[in-house]
Design a protein around this motif. Structure first.
Motif, PDB file in Angstrom:
ATOM      1  N   GLN A 161       0.892  -1.182  -0.151  1.00 63.11           N
ATOM      2  CA  GLN A 161      -0.017  -0.211   0.125  1.00 63.11           C
ATOM      3  C   GLN A 161       0.955   1.228   0.019  1.00 63.11           C
ATOM      4  O   GLN A 161       0.767   2.274  -0.744  1.00 63.11           O
ATOM      5  CB  GLN A 161      -0.913   0.124   1.185  1.00 63.11           C
ATOM      6  CG  GLN A 161      -1.958  -0.904   1.243  1.00 63.11           C
ATOM      7  CD  GLN A 161      -2.745  -0.968   2.331  1.00 63.11           C
ATOM      8  OE1 GLN A 161      -2.450  -1.095   3.487  1.00 63.11           O
ATOM      9  NE2 GLN A 161      -4.047  -0.874   2.207  1.00 63.11           N
ATOM     10  N   MET A 162       1.619   1.134   0.784  1.00 65.57           N
ATOM     11  CA  MET A 162       2.854   2.376   0.850  1.00 65.57           C
ATOM     12  C   MET A 162       3.580   2.818  -0.387  1.00 65.57           C
ATOM     13  O   MET A 162       3.349   3.685  -0.936  1.00 65.57           O
ATOM     14  CB  MET A 162       4.046   2.282   1.900  1.00 65.57           C
ATOM     15  CG  MET A 162       3.430   2.188   3.353  1.00 65.57           C
ATOM     16  SD  MET A 162       2.754   3.858   3.573  1.00 65.57           S
ATOM     17  CE  MET A 162       2.303   3.791   5.331  1.00 65.57           C
ATOM     18  N   ALA A 163       3.980   1.528  -1.126  1.00 71.44           N
ATOM     19  CA  ALA A 163       4.452   1.683  -2.318  1.00 71.44           C
ATOM     20  C   ALA A 163       3.735   2.304  -3.387  1.00 71.44           C
ATOM     21  O   ALA A 163       3.996   2.956  -4.207  1.00 71.44           O
ATOM     22  CB  ALA A 163       5.144   0.354  -2.900  1.00 71.44           C
ATOM     23  N   ALA A 164       2.434   1.697  -3.639  1.00 72.57           N
ATOM     24  CA  ALA A 164       1.506   2.141  -4.352  1.00 72.57           C
ATOM     25  C   ALA A 164       1.092   3.526  -4.117  1.00 72.57           C
ATOM     26  O   ALA A 164       0.920   4.770  -4.901  1.00 72.57           O
ATOM     27  CB  ALA A 164       0.303   1.279  -4.334  1.00 72.57           C
ATOM     28  N   MET A 165       0.794   4.070  -2.759  1.00 73.94           N
ATOM     29  CA  MET A 165       0.700   5.559  -2.553  1.00 73.94           C
ATOM     30  C   MET A 165       1.722   6.443  -2.896  1.00 73.94           C
ATOM     31  O   MET A 165       1.462   7.842  -2.867  1.00 73.94           O
ATOM     32  CB  MET A 165      -0.056   5.748  -1.061  1.00 73.94           C
ATOM     33  CG  MET A 165      -1.366   4.780  -0.858  1.00 73.94           C
ATOM     34  SD  MET A 165      -1.996   4.929   0.767  1.00 73.94           S
ATOM     35  CE  MET A 165      -2.874   6.330   0.753  1.00 73.94           C
ATOM     36  N   ALA A 166       2.800   5.915  -2.811  1.00 78.31           N
ATOM     37  CA  ALA A 166       4.048   6.949  -3.037  1.00 78.31           C
ATOM     38  C   ALA A 166       4.052   7.340  -4.246  1.00 78.31           C
ATOM     39  O   ALA A 166       4.986   8.341  -4.509  1.00 78.31           O
ATOM     40  CB  ALA A 166       5.524   5.903  -2.574  1.00 78.31           C
ATOM     41  N   GLY A 167       3.623   6.797  -5.327  1.00 80.64           N
ATOM     42  CA  GLY A 167       3.774   7.208  -6.556  1.00 80.64           C
ATOM     43  C   GLY A 167       3.228   8.466  -7.029  1.00 80.64           C
ATOM     44  O   GLY A 167       2.226   8.736  -6.366  1.00 80.64           O
ATOM     45  N   ASP A 168       3.719   9.116  -8.205  1.00 81.89           N
ATOM     46  CA  ASP A 168       3.235  10.357  -8.481  1.00 81.89           C
ATOM     47  C   ASP A 168       2.315  10.092  -9.728  1.00 81.89           C
ATOM     48  O   ASP A 168       3.004   9.695 -10.690  1.00 81.89           O
ATOM     49  CB  ASP A 168       4.025  11.543  -8.986  1.00 81.89           C
ATOM     50  CG  ASP A 168       3.676  12.756  -9.484  1.00 81.89           C
ATOM     51  OD1 ASP A 168       2.573  12.963  -9.335  1.00 81.89           O
ATOM     52  OD2 ASP A 168       4.602  13.479  -9.909  1.00 81.89           O
ATOM     53  N   TYR A 169       0.732  10.040  -9.782  1.00 84.87           N
ATOM     54  CA  TYR A 169       0.227   9.804 -10.632  1.00 84.87           C
ATOM     55  C   TYR A 169      -0.399  10.980 -11.346  1.00 84.87           C
ATOM     56  O   TYR A 169      -1.560  10.996 -12.362  1.00 84.87           O
ATOM     57  CB  TYR A 169      -0.970   8.800 -10.306  1.00 84.87           C
ATOM     58  CG  TYR A 169      -0.337   7.831  -9.697  1.00 84.87           C
ATOM     59  CD1 TYR A 169       0.279   6.781 -10.203  1.00 84.87           C
ATOM     60  CD2 TYR A 169      -0.352   7.497  -8.268  1.00 84.87           C
ATOM     61  CE1 TYR A 169       0.973   5.824  -9.699  1.00 84.87           C
ATOM     62  CE2 TYR A 169       0.143   6.511  -7.380  1.00 84.87           C
ATOM     63  CZ  TYR A 169       0.826   5.554  -8.221  1.00 84.87           C
ATOM     64  OH  TYR A 169       1.468   4.402  -7.594  1.00 84.87           O
ATOM     65  N   SER A 170      -0.033  12.281 -11.038  1.00 81.62           N
ATOM     66  CA  SER A 170      -0.623  13.499 -11.440  1.00 81.62           C
ATOM     67  C   SER A 170      -0.454  14.101 -12.755  1.00 81.62           C
ATOM     68  O   SER A 170       0.396  13.275 -13.428  1.00 81.62           O
ATOM     69  CB  SER A 170      -0.181  14.728 -10.553  1.00 81.62           C
ATOM     70  OG  SER A 170       1.248  14.907 -11.112  1.00 81.62           O
ATOM     71  N   TRP A 171      -1.176  14.882 -13.326  1.00 77.74           N
ATOM     72  CA  TRP A 171      -0.937  15.280 -14.804  1.00 77.74           C
ATOM     73  C   TRP A 171       0.439  15.985 -15.165  1.00 77.74           C
ATOM     74  O   TRP A 171       0.679  16.499 -16.193  1.00 77.74           O
ATOM     75  CB  TRP A 171      -2.183  16.118 -15.326  1.00 77.74           C
ATOM     76  CG  TRP A 171      -3.184  15.132 -15.675  1.00 77.74           C
ATOM     77  CD1 TRP A 171      -4.409  14.771 -15.115  1.00 77.74           C
ATOM     78  CD2 TRP A 171      -3.295  14.602 -17.022  1.00 77.74           C
ATOM     79  NE1 TRP A 171      -5.190  13.849 -15.807  1.00 77.74           N
ATOM     80  CE2 TRP A 171      -4.536  13.796 -16.730  1.00 77.74           C
ATOM     81  CE3 TRP A 171      -2.332  14.175 -18.144  1.00 77.74           C
ATOM     82  CZ2 TRP A 171      -4.649  12.957 -18.032  1.00 77.74           C
ATOM     83  CZ3 TRP A 171      -2.950  13.379 -19.203  1.00 77.74           C
ATOM     84  CH2 TRP A 171      -3.995  12.778 -19.057  1.00 77.74           C
ATOM     85  N   ARG A 172       1.125  16.299 -13.961  1.00 82.45           N
ATOM     86  CA  ARG A 172       2.246  17.338 -14.015  1.00 82.45           C
ATOM     87  C   ARG A 172       3.317  16.665 -15.256  1.00 82.45           C
ATOM     88  O   ARG A 172       3.447  17.616 -16.083  1.00 82.45           O
ATOM     89  CB  ARG A 172       3.145  17.491 -12.668  1.00 82.45           C
ATOM     90  CG  ARG A 172       3.826  18.395 -12.479  1.00 82.45           C
ATOM     91  CD  ARG A 172       4.493  18.510 -11.139  1.00 82.45           C
ATOM     92  NE  ARG A 172       4.861  17.199 -10.569  1.00 82.45           N
ATOM     93  CZ  ARG A 172       6.284  16.581 -10.941  1.00 82.45           C
ATOM     94  NH1 ARG A 172       7.071  17.379 -11.527  1.00 82.45           N
ATOM     95  NH2 ARG A 172       6.418  15.554 -10.487  1.00 82.45           N
ATOM     96  N   VAL A 173       3.926  15.512 -14.903  1.00 83.96           N
ATOM     97  CA  VAL A 173       4.926  15.002 -16.019  1.00 83.96           C
ATOM     98  C   VAL A 173       4.191  14.900 -17.439  1.00 83.96           C
ATOM     99  O   VAL A 173       4.706  15.364 -18.184  1.00 83.96           O
ATOM    100  CB  VAL A 173       5.556  13.902 -15.396  1.00 83.96           C
ATOM    101  CG1 VAL A 173       6.249  13.155 -16.482  1.00 83.96           C
ATOM    102  CG2 VAL A 173       6.214  14.129 -14.399  1.00 83.96           C
ATOM    103  N   PRO A 174       3.076  14.324 -17.499  1.00 83.73           N
ATOM    104  CA  PRO A 174       2.341  14.114 -18.702  1.00 83.73           C
ATOM    105  C   PRO A 174       2.193  15.137 -19.569  1.00 83.73           C
ATOM    106  O   PRO A 174       2.277  15.656 -20.582  1.00 83.73           O
ATOM    107  CB  PRO A 174       1.027  13.452 -18.580  1.00 83.73           C
ATOM    108  CG  PRO A 174       1.160  12.653 -17.226  1.00 83.73           C
ATOM    109  CD  PRO A 174       2.045  13.582 -16.412  1.00 83.73           C
TER     110      PRO A 174
END
Ligand code: ADP
Ligand code: GLC
Length: 479
Positions: free
Chosen positions: A452-465
């Motif tokens: 869960q921690m690894a999953a929630m640590a990711g940056d899934y925002s639109w910033r990079v795309p």
């Protein structure tokens, strides 16, 4: 950098799937990154209602064939994003789903509806635009707007550069040859490098052939669609355009999909307060009428029920899943056989399986928060947003290794970065084997917490795309 972003769906007002989510979030991210962007969409009833004070901007006479005259309205979203609404009541003033009539069948004039959207987009992107704002880039999405790059190239002068994003190659906008005249196209457009595709007219093919750049929504899908097996009859054309085709992974709208602030949840939570997630599980079990058990894992599905999504594998494995024991909640609609299969499963296992047939945004949020593990065994998946919602909500996804799923989910057994479960073979047995692996991991709280921690640590925002789309726009502007 000026961009006209053309779309047939836009969340939260008009959405049948991920395209709506993308069109609801990417424009704002592009604006924040410095792009002067306007969104063009049909003025459906939902958008009329959302923007009752939209201002009349221009009248557009018929642009050929049987394309009706139309009007353009300007509206502004609360966050400042400008919209151009294409008003043509005879084509767009219809309630509900943007593509289907009340019987669930495609509107018979969809070629005119999205032909008009494409034709107007091209007009606004060329010298003859009636507006005092002409874009450098025309960014189109899927077949519904894919005729725009074609109209722009052959029917307008001095146009913007065009980008076509493929969200799903399975939908190609194919119509009988008789619609050529209606769309204001000429007999000379009827050839293999024009709009003809195996003796039919294809919106998507015309765009794939004539947009200056092509993108799709994950790097893996960009590779897959160039293979005969996954190219849906268009792999040759896509291979011939490989140099102009890139995969840019989607982001998610982290203002809407954020467990720390989501108003649809029974309890909000974040990485530091993960225990509150349990309250969502109990509330979800209550809402679905399942026993409030904390001693077995709760799996979940939120999806269009179509063969793309591989949910027939879940239906086939349902009895075994219930016997683990585990619970399963399903929210979805679409294919009637699949709807019936899930209803039957729920009847057979009322203590373990519950199903809601329908489309329910609030419930989708609640499920992401309340489930332990999210199932996405897709046969193909251009990007997929739900697995990213799941990752952000600390609900490790269990996915088939395809398209954007392969680019976002790392198997728990492959090391410390593991954030979910991945399998390859499209069979109920392979799915079930992985469900068992997930259930076993869930029974080890330390291990599960690490996932869960690894999953929630990711940056899934639109910033990079968004930055990647801007880079792409810039390379086109320089040409
Ligand atoms: P696709 O666009 O192929 O359907 P995605 O994963 O990209 O797949 O996006 C699907 C979007 O539609 C997600 O926001 C998901 O929550 C939503 N969705 C799909 N089915 C339903 C449903 N029955 N109820 C609520 N939301 C749904
Ligand atoms: C399509 C795809 C999905 C993708 C979405 C947004 O509907 O099926 O995988 O996430 O578009 O790009």
């Amino acid at each position: 950098m000026k961009t006209l972003f053309v779309t047939s769906e836009i969340a939260p007002w008009v959405k049948t799937g991920g395209l709506g989510d993308v069109a609801g979030a990417l424009p704002q991210a592009l604006r924040q990154a410095g792009c002067d962007l306007r969104v063009l969409a049909p003025r459906y009833p939902a958008l009329q209602k959302a923007f009752p004070n939209a201002e009349h901007l221009a009248h557009l006479p018929s642009l050929g064939g049987q394309l009706p005259a139309a009007d353009l309205y300007a509206a502004q979203h609360a966050d400042g994003l400008p919209f151009l609404l294409l008003d043509c009541p005879q084509l767009f003033d219809r309630p509900g789903n943007p593509y289907l009539g009340p019987e669930g069948i495609d509107w018979l004039d969809n070629h005119l509806r999205f032909g008009l959207l494409s034709r107007v987009a091209a007009r606004l992107a060329g010298d003859a635009t009636p507006l005092d704002w002409r874009p450098d880039i025309l960014h189109c999405h899927d077949w519904q707007t894919a005729l725009a790059p074609y109209y722009l190239r052959f029917y307008e002068k001095g146009g913007a550069a065009s980008v076509l994003t493929i969200h799903n190659l399975a939908f190609q906008g194919i119509f009988p040859p008789q619609v050529l005249d209606e769309l204001g196209l000429l007999a000379s457009d009827w050839h293999i490098d024009g709009v003809e595709y195996y003796s039919q007219l294809s919106f998507l093919k015309a765009g794939l052939r004539h947009a200056d750049r092509l993108t799709t929504v994950s790097p893996t899908y960009a590779r897959e669609i160039q293979t005969t097996a996954e190219g849906m009859g268009l792999s040759g054309l896509l291979r011939s355009r490989a140099a102009e085709l890139t995969g840019i992974l989607n982001g998610i709208d982290t203002t809407i999909w954020n467990p720390a602030s989501d108003s649809h949840l029974a309890a909000t939570y974040d990485r530091e307060h993960l225990d509150a997630k349990r309250k969502n599980k109990a509330a979800l079990q209550r809402q679905f009428g399942l026993p409030e058990r904390s001693d077995c894992p709760l799996f979940a599905v939120v999806s269009r029920l179509t063969s793309q999504k591989g949910l027939d594998l879940v239906a086939a494995a349902g009895d075994l899943l219930a016997a683990l024991p585990a619970q399963l909640v399903v929210l979805g609609n679409g294919d009637k056989t699949l709807e019936a299969a899930f209803r039957k499963l729920a009847e057979r296992h009322p203590q373990h399986i519950a199903v809601t047939i329908g489309f329910d945004e609030a419930l989708a949020h609640h499920i992401e928060a309340g489930a332990d593990c999210f199932l996405m065994p897709s046969r193909f998946e251009p990007c997929g947003l739900n697995q990213m919602y799941s990752l952000a909500y600390g609900t490790p996804p269990l996915v088939r290794a395809t398209g954007g799923l392969a680019d976002t989910v790392i198997d728990a057994d492959s090391g410390a970065l593991g954030n979910g479960f991945v399998f390859s073979e499209t069979t109920p047995a392979a799915l079930m084997h992985t469900v068992r692996r997930a259930a076993e991991a869930w029974r080890d709280p330390k291990r599960w917490r690490q996932l869960q921690m690894a999953a929630m640590a990711g940056d899934y925002s639109w910033r990079v795309p968004a930055a990647r789309y801007l880079d792409l726009y810039r390379t086109l502007q320089r040409q």
